[in-house]
Design an enzyme around this catalytic site. Structure first.
Site, PDB file in Angstrom:
ATOM      1  N   HIS A   1       0.852  -1.188   0.000  1.00  0.00           N
ATOM      2  CA  HIS A   1       0.000   0.000   0.000  1.00  0.00           C
ATOM      3  C   HIS A   1       0.882   1.231   0.000  1.00  0.00           C
ATOM      4  O   HIS A   1       1.935   1.239   0.629  1.00  0.00           O
ATOM      5  CB  HIS A   1      -0.897   0.020   1.251  1.00  0.00           C
ATOM      6  CG  HIS A   1      -2.059   0.946   1.106  1.00  0.00           C
ATOM      7  ND1 HIS A   1      -1.967   2.289   1.366  1.00  0.00           N
ATOM      8  CD2 HIS A   1      -3.329   0.714   0.690  1.00  0.00           C
ATOM      9  CE1 HIS A   1      -3.135   2.844   1.128  1.00  0.00           C
ATOM     10  NE2 HIS A   1      -3.984   1.926   0.715  1.00  0.00           N
TER      11      HIS A   1
ATOM     12  N   ASP B   1      -7.965  -5.357   0.193  1.00  0.00           N
ATOM     13  CA  ASP B   1      -8.444  -6.154  -0.925  1.00  0.00           C
ATOM     14  C   ASP B   1      -8.088  -7.634  -0.797  1.00  0.00           C
ATOM     15  O   ASP B   1      -8.734  -8.482  -1.403  1.00  0.00           O
ATOM     16  CB  ASP B   1      -7.872  -5.612  -2.247  1.00  0.00           C
ATOM     17  CG  ASP B   1      -8.467  -4.269  -2.577  1.00  0.00           C
ATOM     18  OD1 ASP B   1      -9.674  -4.105  -2.349  1.00  0.00           O
ATOM     19  OD2 ASP B   1      -7.742  -3.384  -3.057  1.00  0.00           O
TER      20      ASP B   1
HETATM   21  N1  ACO Z   1       4.098  -8.002  -4.689  1.00  0.00           N
HETATM   22  C1  ACO Z   1       5.451  -8.043  -4.817  1.00  0.00           C
HETATM   23  N2  ACO Z   1       6.252  -6.958  -4.728  1.00  0.00           N
HETATM   24  C2  ACO Z   1       5.648  -5.773  -4.494  1.00  0.00           C
HETATM   25  C3  ACO Z   1       4.250  -5.644  -4.343  1.00  0.00           C
HETATM   26  C4  ACO Z   1       3.455  -6.813  -4.445  1.00  0.00           C
HETATM   27  N3  ACO Z   1       2.138  -6.763  -4.300  1.00  0.00           N
HETATM   28  N4  ACO Z   1       3.929  -4.336  -4.116  1.00  0.00           N
HETATM   29  C5  ACO Z   1       5.088  -3.672  -4.133  1.00  0.00           C
HETATM   30  N5  ACO Z   1       6.129  -4.518  -4.363  1.00  0.00           N
HETATM   31  C6  ACO Z   1       7.564  -4.176  -4.365  1.00  0.00           C
HETATM   32  C7  ACO Z   1       7.944  -3.433  -5.645  1.00  0.00           C
HETATM   33  O1  ACO Z   1       8.368  -4.328  -6.646  1.00  0.00           O
HETATM   34  C8  ACO Z   1       9.050  -2.545  -5.145  1.00  0.00           C
HETATM   35  O2  ACO Z   1      10.206  -3.339  -4.983  1.00  0.00           O
HETATM   36  P1  ACO Z   1      11.673  -2.718  -5.304  1.00  0.00           P
HETATM   37  O3  ACO Z   1      11.830  -1.575  -4.335  1.00  0.00           O
HETATM   38  O4  ACO Z   1      12.608  -3.835  -5.078  1.00  0.00           O
HETATM   39  O5  ACO Z   1      11.616  -2.246  -6.724  1.00  0.00           O
HETATM   40  C9  ACO Z   1       8.591  -2.135  -3.742  1.00  0.00           C
HETATM   41  O6  ACO Z   1       7.779  -3.239  -3.291  1.00  0.00           O
HETATM   42  C10 ACO Z   1       7.806  -0.820  -3.687  1.00  0.00           C
HETATM   43  O7  ACO Z   1       6.698  -0.907  -4.590  1.00  0.00           O
HETATM   44  P2  ACO Z   1       6.033   0.341  -5.317  1.00  0.00           P
HETATM   45  O8  ACO Z   1       5.320  -0.139  -6.538  1.00  0.00           O
HETATM   46  O9  ACO Z   1       7.064   1.430  -5.500  1.00  0.00           O
HETATM   47  O10 ACO Z   1       4.987   0.838  -4.227  1.00  0.00           O
HETATM   48  P3  ACO Z   1       3.768   1.836  -4.456  1.00  0.00           P
HETATM   49  O11 ACO Z   1       3.499   2.490  -3.152  1.00  0.00           O
HETATM   50  O12 ACO Z   1       4.000   2.723  -5.638  1.00  0.00           O
HETATM   51  O13 ACO Z   1       2.552   0.847  -4.867  1.00  0.00           O
HETATM   52  C11 ACO Z   1       0.682  -0.608  -4.748  1.00  0.00           C
HETATM   53  C12 ACO Z   1       1.525   0.467  -4.023  1.00  0.00           C
HETATM   54  C13 ACO Z   1       0.205  -0.086  -6.118  1.00  0.00           C
HETATM   55  C14 ACO Z   1      -0.562  -0.885  -3.891  1.00  0.00           C
HETATM   56  C15 ACO Z   1       1.532  -1.884  -4.924  1.00  0.00           C
HETATM   57  O14 ACO Z   1       1.963  -2.360  -3.645  1.00  0.00           O
HETATM   58  C16 ACO Z   1       0.808  -2.996  -5.687  1.00  0.00           C
HETATM   59  O15 ACO Z   1       0.831  -3.022  -6.909  1.00  0.00           O
HETATM   60  N6  ACO Z   1       0.104  -3.932  -4.937  1.00  0.00           N
HETATM   61  C17 ACO Z   1      -0.685  -4.957  -5.567  1.00  0.00           C
HETATM   62  C18 ACO Z   1      -2.039  -4.413  -6.012  1.00  0.00           C
HETATM   63  C19 ACO Z   1      -2.972  -4.132  -4.851  1.00  0.00           C
HETATM   64  O16 ACO Z   1      -3.135  -4.931  -3.927  1.00  0.00           O
HETATM   65  N7  ACO Z   1      -3.654  -2.959  -4.908  1.00  0.00           N
HETATM   66  C20 ACO Z   1      -4.631  -2.544  -3.893  1.00  0.00           C
HETATM   67  C21 ACO Z   1      -4.173  -1.350  -3.115  1.00  0.00           C
HETATM   68  S1  ACO Z   1      -5.267  -0.985  -1.807  1.00  0.00           S
HETATM   69  C22 ACO Z   1      -6.544  -0.200  -2.525  1.00  0.00           C
HETATM   70  O17 ACO Z   1      -6.488   0.446  -3.534  1.00  0.00           O
HETATM   71  C23 ACO Z   1      -7.808  -0.340  -1.847  1.00  0.00           C
END
Ligand code: ACO
Length: 427
Positions: free
Chosen positions: A315, A372
């Site tokens: 998140h 979620d």
């Molecule tokens: N699985 C594996 N790795 C992940 C995940 C995941 N779900 N989420 C983030 N990471 C990793 C990224 O690869 C990144 O790694 P790195 O630093 O080695 O490159 C690091 O964690 C940071 O990730 P970002 O994408 O920069 O984080 P951001 O805050 O931009 O994204 C998000 C947040 C979009 C929610 C992301 O965690 C994601 O895509 N999660 C899966 C989708 C999801 O569950 N969305 C629902 C959100 S809650 C809502 O809207 C109600």
């Protein structure tokens, strides 16, 4: 003493001072509104990770502590002691309702749940297998044609009518969108049923209004199901400046009709990185297929060369735990005991959660299950179709969008068109 921050441009040696604004909770903000005028520079912040786009009194999140408050009240207290209807009143009016006010709102929502018949006819134009989310966003845009008068709101009562109308109609629109998508006859709202119960009824009833007999011998919708759905609506009701709410405020800033702004919020919510994640969680659990395959997919999620991500994890704001996820985990356990549920999907989800909570990759990046991750599992347990998961999020979030829209409109200091700048790097 007025607090400020000094920025020095080391190309010219010139220093500039910017005021620091303090909120009532959480980090303050540097007021950068005069940055360009004074320095000739823009600030660069794609994804708005460090930018406060408005002042707000509605919702507060402390992502480090895992804290979420609506109008100053912790989400745990609201989810355990208050109905979604009371939460709607709280968000819109700033305080919890008295018993009488809650009753009046309940009756008003029941009466306003019906859709204009002209709008219902529009369903005939939509392909049978359309995803309910596309019907919802176009249906809400169409509502702006039926209630064009909401473009000009003058009194508090005008704002209230506009807000109550859209909140009350959203479950009906969602249920109709679903029934249309499966080619089933539409079931109209039942005035004798409450907000959350009515939604389940419109999804489940047969023509004539009868409900089917379930394997446990129940024909009526069970209290535990209504309460679980009501809690899900409460947990989704608002979440300060998330992607879809930022879109709603942005559209509000152009002076468009409030329902068009909400329709834009619906479209923004649909994406997998936002509200569409609950549907993707279940798709992913099905793809994993069995507990034995979990390790393989965890390895893929950790592989930087593989785009695979664990849906329902991570998140932007919560970096400790998502308090809504914690409440839903308890609800999931309660439903498992009371409805005697035990599915392979739940076992796979449990295994993923166990591994991810202890694995260095997830721990170091502070990736925890988000709302979620559990909502999809609970909605599946309640027998709700997967295509309805994001529409259910829409129903809960409508009150948040409309409250934020009103706050934006009433705050003349901030009523400026949302118009970001760019750093041009082209030819
Ligand atoms: N699985 C594996 N790795 C992940 C995940 C995941 N779900 N989420 C983030 N990471 C990793 C990224 O690869 C990144 O790694 P790195 O630093 O080695 O490159 C690091 O964690 C940071 O990730 P970002 O994408 O920069 O984080 P951001 O805050 O931009 O994204 C998000 C947040 C979009 C929610 C992301 O965690 C994601 O895509 N999660 C899966 C989708 C999801 O569950 N969305 C629902 C959100 S809650 C809502 O809207 C109600």
């Amino acid at each position: 003493m007025k607090k400020s921050m000094t920025l020095t441009d080391n190309r010219t040696g010139k220093s500039y001072e910017f005021p620091i604004l303090e909120g009532t909770r959480g980090p303050g903000a540097v007021d950068m509104r005069s940055l360009y005028k004074e320095t000739g520079l823009f600030s660069y912040d794609p994804g708005f990770t460090s930018t406060a786009s408005c002042k707000s009194k509605i919702t507060f999140i402390d992502g480090e502590k895992g804290e979420l408050l609506y109008r100053g009240i912790p989400i745990e207290e609201l989810a355990s002691k208050h109905s979604y209807l009371e939460v709607c009143y709280l968000l819109l009016e700033g305080e919890l309702p008295t018993e009488r006010q809650a009753l009046e709102l309940d009756l008003e929502f029941r009466h306003r749940a019906f859709l204009p018949e002209g709008l219902v006819k529009l369903f005939d134009l939509v392909p049978d297998n359309a995803h309910p989310m596309s019907i919802m966003s176009s249906g809400v845009t169409a509502l702006s044609a039926f209630y064009y008068e909401h473009l000009k709101l003058e009194s508090d009562d005008d704002y209230r009518e506009m807000a109550h109308r859209i909140i009350a109609k959203m479950p009906t629109l969602a249920a109709f969108a679903y029934r249309h998508s499966i080619g089933a006859k539409l079931i109209y709202p039942d005035i004798d049923r409450s907000f959350s119960e009515n939604f389940l009824y419109m999804l489940r009833a047969y023509p004539g209004g009868k409900l089917h007999l379930d394997p446990g011998g129940h024909r009526e919708i069970r209290k535990i199901e209504i309460e679980a759905l009501d809690t899900i609506f409460t947990l989704h009701a608002d979440h300060e400046q998330n992607a879809s709410t930022a879109v709603v405020r942005s559209v509000a800033s152009t002076g468009a009709h409030p329902y068009v702004a909400i329709s834009s919020g619906i479209s923004a919510l649909w994406g997998r990185a936002h509200g569409g994640a609950n549907e993707s969680v279940i798709e992913q659990l099905k793809m994993i297929g069995s507990v034995e395959n979990v390790d393989k997919y965890i390895a893929r999620a950790k592989d930087p060369n593989d785009p695979f991500r664990l849906m329902g994890f991570g998140h932007r704001v919560y970096k400790n735990f998502d308090p809504r996820a914690r409440i839903l985990k308890q609800l999931q356990d309660q439903l498992r005991d009371e409805l005697d549920l035990d599915s392979e999907l739940m076992r796979i989800a449990q295994r993923i959660e166990e591994i991810a909570l202890h694995d260095d990759y997830f721990v170091q990046r502070k990736l925890y299950p988000n709302i979620d991750f559990y909502s999809g599992i609970i909605l599946t347990a309640l027998g709700l179709p997967r295509s309805m998961f994001t529409p259910i999020f829409v129903i809960g979030r409508t009150v948040g969008w409309v409250t934020q829209w009103i706050e934006f409109k009433k705050n003349t200091e901030e009523a400026k068109i949302a118009r970001p700048r760019q750093l041009y790097v082209g030819p």
